[in-house]
Motif scaffolding. Structure first.
Motif, short mmCIF file in Angstrom:
data_model
loop_
_atom_site.label_atom_id
_atom_site.label_comp_id
_atom_site.label_asym_id
_atom_site.label_seq_id
_atom_site.Cartn_x
_atom_site.Cartn_y
_atom_site.Cartn_z
N LYS A 126 0.79 -1.23 0.00
CA LYS A 126 0.00 0.00 0.00
C LYS A 126 0.83 1.29 0.00
O LYS A 126 0.28 2.37 -0.17
CB LYS A 126 -0.90 -0.03 1.26
CG LYS A 126 -2.10 0.90 1.24
CD LYS A 126 -3.23 0.36 0.41
CE LYS A 126 -4.33 1.41 0.30
NZ LYS A 126 -5.44 0.95 -0.53
N GLU A 173 4.46 3.74 -5.15
CA GLU A 173 5.71 3.68 -5.92
C GLU A 173 6.78 4.61 -5.38
O GLU A 173 7.96 4.28 -5.41
CB GLU A 173 5.43 4.01 -7.39
CG GLU A 173 4.65 2.93 -8.15
CD GLU A 173 3.15 3.05 -7.98
OE1 GLU A 173 2.70 3.88 -7.16
OE2 GLU A 173 2.41 2.32 -8.65
N ASP A 174 6.38 5.79 -4.90
CA ASP A 174 7.40 6.75 -4.46
C ASP A 174 8.27 6.18 -3.35
O ASP A 174 9.47 6.40 -3.32
CB ASP A 174 6.74 8.04 -3.98
CG ASP A 174 6.19 8.84 -5.15
OD1 ASP A 174 6.94 9.05 -6.10
OD2 ASP A 174 5.01 9.21 -5.12
N GLN A 214 1.02 6.45 -0.42
CA GLN A 214 -0.28 6.32 -1.08
C GLN A 214 -1.39 5.78 -0.19
O GLN A 214 -2.49 5.60 -0.65
CB GLN A 214 -0.12 5.43 -2.32
CG GLN A 214 0.29 6.25 -3.54
CD GLN A 214 0.46 5.40 -4.77
OE1 GLN A 214 -0.04 4.29 -4.84
NE2 GLN A 214 1.18 5.90 -5.75
N SER A 240 -1.99 6.47 -10.75
CA SER A 240 -0.67 6.56 -10.11
C SER A 240 0.23 7.54 -10.86
O SER A 240 0.94 8.34 -10.25
CB SER A 240 -0.06 5.15 -10.05
OG SER A 240 1.34 5.22 -10.05
#
Lengths: 489, 338
Positions: A64, A67-68, A342, A187
């Protein structure tokens, strides 16, 4: 010519690993002090201390965090297990919460610990988060409480001139989901939010998406072929077609999944319109920044124009109201605010301090507990402060340095020079511990700021004691001195 | 063996050995290896150099640890093994052979996956199902970084066991990331490269150990000699030298024929034609014109020479073309000073 190859040792000394910090004695002392002050403050507010490990299973963040964060992890395989250094604290704390409180009752937890992110742009890839998680309460008061706790703990450290910047993830997420965009596209859009701050940002963002993401369908006429078909007929037709072309669907994937994705691709309409709408909304949203009252009014108008549910704004109204009642005035609303994690679902906030930048931030994450294996939906909110940023703020402000540093020494009652007779000095120190008197062992005779007595353990076993500020000097033996101190306190 | 021998590791066995030896011979640094089983050799033209044969995959490590000063290996290996401590310098980036690309390839049967965005969406679909995409590769660092840059994170990298291309059909991975030069091996194993999934273009390069080159002026000097020869030799491949006899009344008249219009610039030599009088038995005015031109302009230059009355045209490939300074040598000094 010989065949032997000798290895030339190029490096003889070992330097620290890239991006890993050493902290010199002064900063180390300040860090420990600040961390303790923050935790004390949190504990006074009913948060209980929890410690979680530095090494976690990578899967904890893959679920969860987004990507960052995942792209910045120290991620490795050890004994065939995929592990990582924690890149942030909340996921770990929540994992521990689920393990230790399986019935998911409300809890207030606080923590301090090092986190690691491999980002070439960061000068330090290890930093320390000190924060709280308020689990099990879904109300504006819970959100207001965590913001208030963060502010109060900064006030206690003497940090002023910070600003609370507050936004809400719900507004944008709801809009993007209503547009029925793919998770991938959402995203990519969220990741490019910062482009919108640039002049011409909208055009740049659309251009970037067009380059990297196939917005227009690739199949053209084929799409019409499948347009009227229901999913099962379409799927069977595709599978039959592939079979007749002798394309075997046996590569570790379910043929149905392949067929379904192919149909989705074929049926996909030109998405340029949707993207343009999304980018325009994001741009409008990011304009909404300023004083709470005005900004919320403008936001209500914008959401009405786009026909979006205004529930998130109602939440922000309540939180702002409560914060004002708590006496927090420096609030700025920013509906374009976006955090690199996120898992946030509702209110998000950051604390900004002009010269240093971001001191910390947090927000509401109502889905994380269930995603990480909790057996029911459990709301939660929290924040973390970044210790390095706070220490930077403190060292920048000279007044603070003079008032509160050196750490702990202000409360020292006795400066005890032990170099000439350590044994006697340590015996005295043990007596001082017994009566709860604070002291500092020193190597020299230089006066210590704030100390009531300067005591030197002499080679003859006696103690020379000079009282401050009278400079009255006495020579005493251990029992007499202990008695003297006990009586004076 | 003197302490200041410059040690160069070059690929032994494998596909890179022969072209490397060929390159060194072409640039004038022919390797003398007493017998094939010995893993040290010499270059008679440069007695201060010692050649050490190593597996191409190990050469980066040898240069990094400092057991050799220079090495010749694939750029893909250099990028994959890079320790990010600036210890290893790419001294000459493109030696012109061993060309390949690092690509992402999926089974042919994945007819729904053609682009990198398709792959990204598949990883998100699988994430919902708690499934993770398994990629088998020897290039773990490059593959991870490249996918991360494309915001693809729901994957795991699997160690290659034996023939990597077979992994998807054997079932221990879903897809592969590997180098390919022609794509034949991929096709034979029913794999197809993904559009936009080329992660790196690679060829053989010369690398060096920063600290060792910095510490020894002798080694640096030898390295610069090698760079001079490589650069001038590879540069020479781009040019042809043509000489023709042209009739005319004076040097200037002939000169005008090659410089009168700007279109002739590429056909008239690097700076302009060299013209010399030809002494003939019969009293006639002949001049020899020599131009050095880009190789792909050969026929155009011949046509022009004929048009201005040229005959007896000879063309040679130069062995070396030395410019005023050696670019890679200057670049090396700059890198060492960084």
């Amino acid at each position: 010519m010989t065949g032997a190859i000798s290895v030339t040792r190029v490096n003889s000394s070992i330097s620290k690993a890239d991006g890993m910090p050493d902290f010199g004695t002064e900063i180390a002392q300040l860090r420990r002090y600040v961390e303790q002050q923050l935790l004390n403050q949190f504990q006074k507010h009913g948060y209980q201390l929890i410690e979680v490990p530095i090494v976690e299973q990578t899967d904890l963040y893959l679920r969860k965090s987004g990507e960052d964060i995942v792209t910045q992890m120290y991620d490795f395989v050890h004994q065939n297990r995929r592990l990582c250094l924690r890149p942030e604290m909340t996921a770990s704390v929540i994992r521990a919460y689920i393990e230790h409180f399986p019935t998911l009752e409300p809890q207030k937890l606080c923590y301090a610990g090092a986190v690691f992110r491999y980002d070439l742009h960061l000068s330090y890839r290890q930093f320390t988060q000190v924060g709280v998680e308020l689990i099990g309460m879904k109300s504006a008061i819970a959100d207001a409480e965590v913001i208030y706790t963060a502010c109060l703990s900064l006030d206690q450290l003497g940090i002023a001139n910070y600003q609370v910047v507050m936004g809400h993830m719900g507004v944008l997420l709801q809009f993007l989901r209503n547009l029925d965009l793919s998770d991938r596209l959402i995203s990519l859009l969220l990741a490019s939010m910062n482009l919108l701050d640039q002049p011409n940002g909208k055009a740049l963002l659309i251009e970037q998406l067009r380059e990297n993401y196939p917005l227009a369908p690739s199949a053209g006429a084929l799409a019409d072929l499948f347009h009227g078909m229901d999913r099962t007929t379409a799927r069977n037709s595709i599978l039959k077609l592939l079979e007749s072309l002798r394309i075997e669907l046996n590569g570790n994937r379910d043929p149905q999944e392949i067929a379904d994705r192919l149909i989705n691709k074929l049926k996909q309409k030109d998405q340029t319109h949707k993207i343009t709408r999304a980018v325009e909304f994001m741009a409008d949203l990011s304009q909404l920044r300023g004083a709470p009252h005005t900004t919320l009014k403008q936001a209500e108008q914008l959401l009405a124009d786009y026909g979006i549910d205004a529930q998130p704004l109602a939440e922000l109204w309540s939180i702002t109201d409560l914060l004002t009642q708590f006496g927090i005035r420096e609030i700025c609303l920013d509906l374009g605010l976006h955090r690199d994690l996120q898992y946030y679902t509702g209110m998000i906030f950051e604390i900004e301090h002009a010269p240093v930048g971001r001191l910390g931030g947090g927000g509401r994450y109502d889905d994380l507990i269930q995603t990480l294996g909790g057996n029911q939906s459990t709301p939660a909110t929290g924040f973390s402060l970044q210790l390095e940023a706070i220490c930077q703020t403190l060292t920048n402000s000279q007044t603070h340095t003079q008032q509160k540093l050196p750490v702990g020494l202000a409360e020292v009652a006795i400066a005890l020079n032990y170099s000439a007779n350590p044994v006697q000095a340590f015996l005295l120190a043990r007596e001082l511990d017994k009566i709860g008197c604070s002291y500092l062992l020193t190597m020299g005779d230089e006066p210590q700021r704030g100390a009531r007595w300067q005591i030197t353990a002499q080679p003859d076993g006696l103690f020379r004691i000079i009282a401050s500020p009278t400079q009255l000097e006495k020579i005493l033996d251990l029992p007499t001195l202990t008695k003297h101190i006990r009586n004076s306190l | 063996m003197s302490a200041e021998h410059l040690r160069i590791a070059i690929p032994s066995k494998g596909a890179l050995e022969k072209p490397t030896l060929d390159l060194l011979a072409t640039v004038g640094l022919k390797v003398y290896r007493p017998n094939d089983r010995q893993y040290v050799a010499s270059i008679p033209a440069l007695p201060e150099v010692e050649i050490i044969f190593q597996r191409a995959a190990d050469i980066y490590t040898k240069v990094h640890e400092g057991s050799v000063d220079l090495g010749i290996t694939g750029y893909d290996v250099v990028c994959e093994e890079d320790k990010e401590d600036h210890q290893v310098l790419v001294v000459y980036p493109k030696l012109g052979y061993g060309k390949c690309s690092l690509v992402l390839a999926v089974p042919d049967s994945w007819v729904d996956i053609t682009s990198i965005e398709d792959l990204a969406e598949l990883t998100l679909l699988w994430k919902e199902q708690n499934r993770i995409l398994r990629i088998v590769t020897k290039y773990k660092k490059l593959t991870r970084n490249w996918l991360f840059n494309h915001r693809i994170v729901n994957f795991t990298l699997v160690d290659a066991k034996g023939a990597m291309e077979a992994a998807p059909s054997m079932g221990y991975a879903d897809m592969i990331a590997d180098v390919t030069s022609t794509g034949t091996t991929l096709r034979e194993n029913h794999l197809k490269p993904i559009v936009g999934g080329t992660m790196l273009h690679s060829q053989t390069c010369l690398i060096g150990n920063r600290q060792l080159l910095k510490a020894s002026p002798e080694k640096l000097k030898t390295t610069q000699t090698i760079l001079e020869l490589i650069e001038a030799s590879l540069e020479a491949k781009k040019y042809t030298s043509i000489t023709a006899n042209v009739r005319g009344t004076s040097l200037d008249e002939i000169g005008m024929k090659f410089t009168h219009s700007p279109e002739l610039r590429e056909l008239a030599g690097l700076r302009g034609p060299t013209i010399a009088k030809v002494y003939t038995a019969a009293p006639m005015d002949w001049y020899a014109v020599t131009v050095v031109i880009p190789e792909d302009k050969l026929l155009a230059a011949i046509a022009h020479l004929r048009a201005v009355g040229g005959t007896d045209i000879t063309a040679f490939s130069p062995s070396y073309v030395f410019q005023a300074t050696c670019k890679s040598s200057t670049a090396l000094i700059a890198m060492l000073e960084e």
